[in-house]
Design an enzyme around this catalytic site. Structure first.
Site, mmCIF file in Angstrom:
data_model
loop_
_atom_site.group_PDB
_atom_site.id
_atom_site.type_symbol
_atom_site.label_atom_id
_atom_site.label_comp_id
_atom_site.label_asym_id
_atom_site.label_seq_id
_atom_site.Cartn_x
_atom_site.Cartn_y
_atom_site.Cartn_z
ATOM 1 C CD GLU A 120 39.286 0.410 82.103
ATOM 2 O OE1 GLU A 120 40.257 -0.373 82.041
ATOM 3 O OE2 GLU A 120 38.600 0.583 83.135
ATOM 4 C CD GLU B 103 42.510 1.348 85.998
ATOM 5 O OE1 GLU B 103 42.220 0.916 87.134
ATOM 6 O OE2 GLU B 103 41.656 1.768 85.194
#
Length: 818
Positions: free
Chosen positions: A276, A193
């Site tokens: 994810e 991320e």
């Protein structure tokens, strides 16, 4: 978040009340919609000649916050049971991908995972517990795929720069450690991320090939968007380097009713993954995950789904402590709970394998309307087997599916398995073998009930595990750990690092054997940024209140300070703060007794100076708590006594004030005097000022519990009685019935009721001091808290069970009446 219906009618029979309650919970949680959608029967042809992408698997993530930490310390019997539920084929989740964190010594959500290389050139291939977990997964399922991703990294890398050659070299060393453990890593990514660096990806791919890891595929992106796909289409070198484009949470959170990817992603010519997803409670997340597994492919052509996290095996004062497939937060008792998300996943994984093919013409929405549910079909590459998975999470009524088989796929008798997610509760059947289907006139007919998952399959070998968990217990005091018996590099039992790396190492200062040592020498490259970065590690029971915690400490270098922590409670999201008391000693002799809060605001309660301890000498720190009195001792001498009632209970911890080595030995927690709260009380919400109340002055089994302005009625008076194990029964004075969780439900938001006392764990409570003289009331059944629904301050608001969050709607004032 606390969705619950408040019912006050005395005219509804108790079982009817519960039935209405359960239906209301289902409505409000998004499983059964309020409007009645038109249901159209659906014809499905399972055709082996259909186009479709290659299925890459369903998995889960260990990491991104130490979420597996406590599992390692479970008793062997329960630990193996949990691992079987996760990985054993035909038993539980049967995970097909295990994704792990590459440790970086830094907090990556709910904890820090140890690096293999705290200092450049010194590698410990046994550091951390992810090697153990991967080995256990492979032992149960040799075909499971392994994936790895970094959240942070040791601070020496690139002089603090993640996208550097140092980081590539570090990953090559990590892959070398995997090889030493007999593990082949199938997939590896970049930085979780965080914006990616195309050149770095290209260099990483070259390093994989040149170091003998050409078979390890590179997953790119790992952001909450599909920008990587567009970049790959516009950059040939990047396209050649990255094998899989991954996005996070492409299904709309939290219900996952719709999923999306971009045109660039879908036309990329390479696999695209939900690399994810999840972040759901182990129970309540079951329906969203059921949707997401199907709709990720139907809507976005994603061929893998990886759930975060794999287990909820962290302490309950951490923000995501209830999320995963299985909840396991009491290693001392061995208690665990297999969440229904496990069975949502099992309905696909037990009937497919990576490498199978999606069948596009046998995948879609029932009746062409996503509100009726969805279905996805898969076939083995050689067409020897196939499975179709149907979910009806939002359907308003039963519907019929007629199925036919074509294109070289086998027909004959078809097997049907189902899981019921239609209403909250623990009795809902999961992984049930239904009646087989036989063809009539070339077609098969199946009736689908609302709120269910069904799998129609030609395969065999499925099932549901039957192992059961022991009851929850409090971690008994006294407790001690010398740390002398651990292997070098091992983490100490029950201690969970929040920042830094606390591992066993040879003792200094002339002491033989092993001690616990903070190993990270410089601040890591962080995933979360907080105003305070000091390393610390926590352990113990949040219900501890009056006790003494002590530890021997040794500082190795000038300018350092060691500390012990007590009454550590709520930790803010992203390590943004911690409610705790700290006793700190520096090498110069300066000491302080401090209080921190959930925004890392520090308050000095006392301070002073003792003879300078210097370096490489052992000294003993001790903190004692007795009600609101806090006493600090150094080397047996009292240096400060203060009165502070901010935090009434919590865990213990060890820490430093910076990234440098400090050693610890002989951790000890001894009990103080714990008052017996037995007596009659009104129980008042700190948030609302309203009293715990039996609805409509009811006295019957099943009477619901709410909050109401105190009026002196016996339905607002409660008798507390403590048993020999320290648990309380809370009995209504007017009813003589016990405060009870219906049917041992683990569904968050279940409204409490009165029920005849039976001694069950769902009628036993841990009443522990909390903030500013208040108390928390925790159920022994599952560790959830007595909670005012939705933080309401209104009369009639439901009293439910909810995971610990540290808020005032979970804090109670006990006003003694007799």
């Amino acid at each position: 978040m606390n969705n619950i219906l408040s019912l006050r009618s005395r005219r509804i029979r108790p079982m009817a009340v519960l039935t209405v309650l359960l239906l209301a919970l289902a409505l409000l949680s998004g499983r059964i919609p309020t409007p009645a959608y038109a249901v159209t029967n659906t014809a499905v042809t399972v055709d082996g000649t259909s186009s479709g992408r290659t299925f890459d698997g369903i998995g889960a993530i260990s990491g991104g916050g130490g979420n597996t930490r406590l599992l390692y310390d479970y008793p062997a019997t329960q630990r193996n049971q949990i691992l079987d539920y996760l990985f054993k084929p035909g038993y539980g989740a049967d995970l097909q991908i295990l994704k792990v964190e590459v440790g970086g010594d830094t907090n990556s959500t709910d904890g820090a995972e140890a690096s293999i290389e705290h200092t450049k050139g010194t590698i410990d291939c046994n550091a951390g517990y992810e090697w153990w977990l991967m080995e256990q997964a492979k032992a149960r399922n040799p075909n499971i795929k392994l994936s790895a991703l970094s959240w942070g990294a040791p601070g020496w890398i690139g002089n603090g720069t993640f996208y550097s050659q140092d980081m590539i070299d570090y990953l090559m060393s990590w892959l070398g450690c995997a090889k030493q453990h007999g593990l082949t890593i199938d997939y590896i990514g970049g930085w979780n991320e965080r914006n990616y660096d195309a050149t770095w990806y290209e260099n990483l791919k070259s390093a994989l090939v040149s170091n003998g890891y050409a078979s390890t595929q590179l997953v790119g992106g790992d952001l909450a968007n599909w920008n990587i796909a567009t970049s790959m289409k516009n950059d040939t070198s990047l396209y050649n380097a990255v094998d899989i484009a991954g996005a996070h949470y492409p299904c709309v959170f939290p219900a996952m009713k719709s999923c999306s990817s971009t045109s660039d992603a879908q036309t990329l010519g390479k696999p695209i993954w939900a690399s994810e997803s999840g972040s759901e409670n182990a129970e309540n997340g079951a329906a969203p995950v059921a949707r997401g597994l199907n709709r990720g492919y139907i809507d976005g052509k994603m061929t893998a789904y990886i759930n975060w996290p794999i287990v909820a095996s962290t302490y309950q004062n951490l923000i995501f402590h209830d999320q995963g497939l299985i909840t396991a937060n009491q290693p001392w008792s061995g208690n665990y709970s297999v969440g229904r998300t496990t069975w949502s996943i099992a309905q696909t994984t037990q009937f497919t394998s990576p490498g199978w093919k999606y069948l596009d013409t046998a995948s879609g929405y029932l009746g062409g309307d996503r509100n009726n549910g969805s279905y996805v079909s898969y076939a083995a590459p050689d067409k020897s087997a196939w499975s179709s998975v149907f979910e009806t999470m939002d359907a308003a009524a039963s519907q019929t599916v007629t199925m036919s088989v074509a294109g070289g796929l086998p027909g004959g008798t078809l097997h049907v398995w189902s899981t019921d997610l239609s209403a909250p509760g623990t009795a809902n059947p999961h992984m049930v073998r239904n009646a087989d289907l036989t063809a009539g006139g070339g077609t098969y007919t199946l009736t689908l009930a609302p709120g269910h998952i069904y799998t129609v399959t030609t395969t065999t070998g499925q099932g549901a595990g039957t192992a059961t968990s022991p009851q929850r217990t409090q971690l008994a005091l006294p407790y001690s750990d010398s740390f002398a018996g651990y292997s070098t590099g091992q983490e100490a039992k029950y201690l969970s690092s929040m920042n830094g790396a606390f591992q066993a190492a040879s003792c200094g200062g002339g002491r033989s054997g092993e001690c616990l040592r903070q190993m990270a020498p410089v601040q890591p490259i962080r995933w979360v940024t907080t105003p305070s970065t000091q390393p610390y590690t926590l352990m113990g029971d949040l219900g501890w209140s009056n006790y003494t915690v002590s530890s021997d400490v040794l500082m190795e270098q000038s300018g350092s300070a060691a500390e012990i922590l007590g009454r550590a409670g709520t930790q803010a999201r992203g390590n943004d703060g911690l409610n705790a008391y700290h006793l700190r000693l520096s090498d110069t002799g300066a000491w302080s007794l401090l209080k921190s809060n959930t925004s890392w605001t520090w308050t000095t309660l006392a301070s002073g100076t003792v003879t300078a301890p210097g370096t490489n000498t052992w000294h003993k720190l001790a903190l004692s708590f007795q009600d609101s009195t806090i006493t600090a001792k150094i080397d047996g001498t009292t240096v400060g006594t203060v009165t502070d009632a901010s935090y009434g209970g919590g865990q213990v911890g060890l820490g430093t004030m910076g990234y440098y080595p400090v050693q610890y030995s002989n951790l000890s927690i001894t009990p103080g005097t714990v008052p017996d709260l037995s007596g009659t009380y009104k129980i008042v919400s700190v948030n609302s000022g309203k009293a715990l109340d039996a609805v409509g002055r009811g006295t019957a089994d099943g009477t619901l519990i709410d909050q109401w302005t105190y009026n002196g009625g016996t339905n607002q008076q409660w008798t507390l009685a403590r048993n020999s194990a320290g648990y309380y029964t809370i009995t209504g004075v007017g009813s003589g019935k016990a405060l009870d969780i219906p049917y041992f439900s683990t569904w968050t938001g279940t409204q409490l009721q009165l029920f005849t006392s039976n001694g069950g764990a769902n009628q036993q409570w841990v009443i522990a001091p909390s903030d500013n003289g208040s108390y928390t009331i925790e159920t022994r059944a599952n560790g959830y808290m007595l909670d005012v629904a939705k933080n309401s301050t209104a009369d009639g608001a439901a009293i439910d069970e909810w995971p610990t969050n540290g808020a005032t709607n979970q804090q109670w004032t006990l006003v003694k009446l007799s």
